[in-house]
Design an enzyme around this catalytic site. Sequence first.
Site, PDB file in Angstrom:
ATOM      1  N   LYS A 100      41.333  45.620  42.352  1.00 36.56           N
ATOM      2  CA  LYS A 100      40.770  44.977  41.144  1.00 36.56           C
ATOM      3  C   LYS A 100      39.736  43.945  41.571  1.00 36.56           C
ATOM      4  O   LYS A 100      39.735  43.479  42.718  1.00 36.56           O
ATOM      5  CB  LYS A 100      41.871  44.303  40.325  1.00 36.56           C
ATOM      6  CG  LYS A 100      42.657  43.174  41.029  1.00 36.56           C
ATOM      7  CD  LYS A 100      42.029  41.801  40.999  1.00 36.56           C
ATOM      8  CE  LYS A 100      42.872  40.760  41.717  1.00 36.56           C
ATOM      9  NZ  LYS A 100      42.137  39.538  42.095  1.00 36.56           N
ATOM     10  N   LEU A 129      41.189  41.295  46.348  1.00 37.55           N
ATOM     11  CA  LEU A 129      41.068  42.549  45.599  1.00 37.55           C
ATOM     12  C   LEU A 129      42.429  43.018  45.084  1.00 37.55           C
ATOM     13  O   LEU A 129      42.567  44.123  44.557  1.00 37.55           O
ATOM     14  CB  LEU A 129      40.430  43.644  46.468  1.00 37.55           C
ATOM     15  CG  LEU A 129      38.993  43.375  46.937  1.00 37.55           C
ATOM     16  CD1 LEU A 129      38.518  44.490  47.866  1.00 37.55           C
ATOM     17  CD2 LEU A 129      38.037  43.265  45.746  1.00 37.55           C
ATOM     18  N   GLY A 130      43.453  42.192  45.268  1.00 30.80           N
ATOM     19  CA  GLY A 130      44.781  42.486  44.723  1.00 30.80           C
ATOM     20  C   GLY A 130      45.504  43.615  45.443  1.00 30.80           C
ATOM     21  O   GLY A 130      46.408  44.238  44.868  1.00 30.80           O
ATOM     22  N   SER A 165      48.689  45.625  44.095  1.00 29.15           N
ATOM     23  CA  SER A 165      48.487  47.013  43.692  1.00 29.15           C
ATOM     24  C   SER A 165      49.420  47.938  44.482  1.00 29.15           C
ATOM     25  O   SER A 165      50.002  48.872  43.921  1.00 29.15           O
ATOM     26  CB  SER A 165      47.024  47.378  43.938  1.00 29.15           C
ATOM     27  OG  SER A 165      46.828  48.742  43.769  1.00 29.15           O
ATOM     28  N   ASP A 177      49.797  38.784  40.148  1.00 23.79           N
ATOM     29  CA  ASP A 177      48.705  39.757  40.049  1.00 23.79           C
ATOM     30  C   ASP A 177      49.191  41.200  39.956  1.00 23.79           C
ATOM     31  O   ASP A 177      48.394  42.119  40.079  1.00 23.79           O
ATOM     32  CB  ASP A 177      47.802  39.633  41.286  1.00 23.79           C
ATOM     33  CG  ASP A 177      46.632  38.711  41.052  1.00 23.79           C
ATOM     34  OD1 ASP A 177      46.513  38.174  39.936  1.00 23.79           O
ATOM     35  OD2 ASP A 177      45.833  38.534  41.989  1.00 23.79           O
TER      36      ASP A 177
HETATM   37  O1  C5P Z   1      52.375  34.958  42.081  1.00 26.32           O
HETATM   38  P1  C5P Z   1      51.937  34.982  43.496  1.00 26.32           P
HETATM   39  O2  C5P Z   1      53.038  35.347  44.443  1.00 26.32           O
HETATM   40  O3  C5P Z   1      50.721  35.810  43.724  1.00 26.32           O
HETATM   41  O4  C5P Z   1      51.513  33.489  43.834  1.00 26.32           O
HETATM   42  C1  C5P Z   1      51.413  33.032  45.136  1.00 26.32           C
HETATM   43  C2  C5P Z   1      51.212  31.530  45.105  1.00 26.32           C
HETATM   44  O5  C5P Z   1      49.916  31.233  44.561  1.00 26.32           O
HETATM   45  C3  C5P Z   1      52.185  30.778  44.229  1.00 26.32           C
HETATM   46  O6  C5P Z   1      53.344  30.434  44.930  1.00 26.32           O
HETATM   47  C4  C5P Z   1      51.371  29.546  43.845  1.00 26.32           C
HETATM   48  O7  C5P Z   1      51.364  28.609  44.902  1.00 26.32           O
HETATM   49  C5  C5P Z   1      49.967  30.076  43.749  1.00 26.32           C
HETATM   50  N1  C5P Z   1      49.611  30.443  42.356  1.00 26.32           N
HETATM   51  C6  C5P Z   1      49.350  29.426  41.452  1.00 26.32           C
HETATM   52  N2  C5P Z   1      48.991  29.755  40.166  1.00 26.32           N
HETATM   53  C7  C5P Z   1      48.894  31.042  39.776  1.00 26.32           C
HETATM   54  C8  C5P Z   1      49.156  32.090  40.692  1.00 26.32           C
HETATM   55  C9  C5P Z   1      49.507  31.749  41.980  1.00 26.32           C
HETATM   56  O8  C5P Z   1      49.411  28.239  41.779  1.00 26.32           O
HETATM   57  N3  C5P Z   1      48.512  31.315  38.529  1.00 26.32           N
END
Ligand code: C5P
Length: 328
Positions: free
Chosen positions: A10, A99-100, A104, A136
Amino acid sequence: MTVAVRSFAKINLGLYIGPPRPDGFHDLRTVYQTIALHDVIRVSVGRGAGFEIRCEDPRVPCDESNTCHRIAARVMQEVGAKGKVTIEIEKRLPVQGGLGAASSNAVATMIALERALKKSLTGVARLRIAAEVGSDLPLFLIGGTVLGMGRGEEVYPLPDLPPTAMVVVTPEVGVSTPKAFADWDALVARGQSPVPPQNPQLTHSAASDRLIEVSRVLSAWLSGSPNTGAPAKGGSRAGSLLLDLVRTGIENDFERVVFPQHPELRDIKRALERAGARYASLSGSGSALYGLCASRADAAKAAIRLRKQGLKAVATSTLTRRQYWKSF
Ligand code: C5P
């Protein structure tokens, strides 16, 4: 039986970061768009128990920290299935590239595992499990053009933007997303972000106000006019939707923290623009950058030009929701 599925990447068409939340995440608004670049995921279930991840790319962890491992464990538990799950990741997308890819890969694993087990989760269960593994992931259960809210996990299908030719540049640098969010908070605290500098309480409400304003701009864009919200007059808007969006002046907030730390990425954005991209941006927290082009020929020409400058550039296209699911 081994089930193989494509795991598409993405890009983010604009990304606006709001205030940090009590759970440590940040509220955000973004428009996700799936693109044709992809990894391939192969899943099989055999006798025994446990999970095995195979990937030739040494940067991909093959332990329980891998998003594919985490989602497979949840799916097995949810459907009450037993067996040894083997997941092979054929890596083509960059690691930590914005790019996720890891997200994905996890969603592709969930779908392939359901097929291998001949079991079906409900749409709601899929979205819940995906959101538990990462912010994501849920977008990849929708595909095409997707509005992302909340911490990015709250997703809504948008009218598809027309397939658009583009170039993606993948520099050899990995950007940590949690660090990029923390750097954004530091920028806000120093008063160097688009959020007006005030005391912390006011800064938070200003950051929320900004997200609300972004939502208004997106809503006006979707309803027809970037300026008034009035429905567009006559004809199909499909062709102009993307240009309208670009004209609203979409921005990716991460550029403000990532470019100063990696100035070469700012140079690549300029190189994309010089190579003919109508709009160029960092994707997510990077380090991948993309440029939207007027035609496939323009994208191919731009990719050749950028490769001559020593960059890893590839011409590709956005994927509509229908194309996304057809090619899965
Ligand atoms: O949800 P994900 O595992 O991708 O997030 C990784 C880290 O990125 C989270 O622990 C947080 O520190 C940060 N994050 C955030 N706000 C978001 C998404 C991610 O602060 N909307």
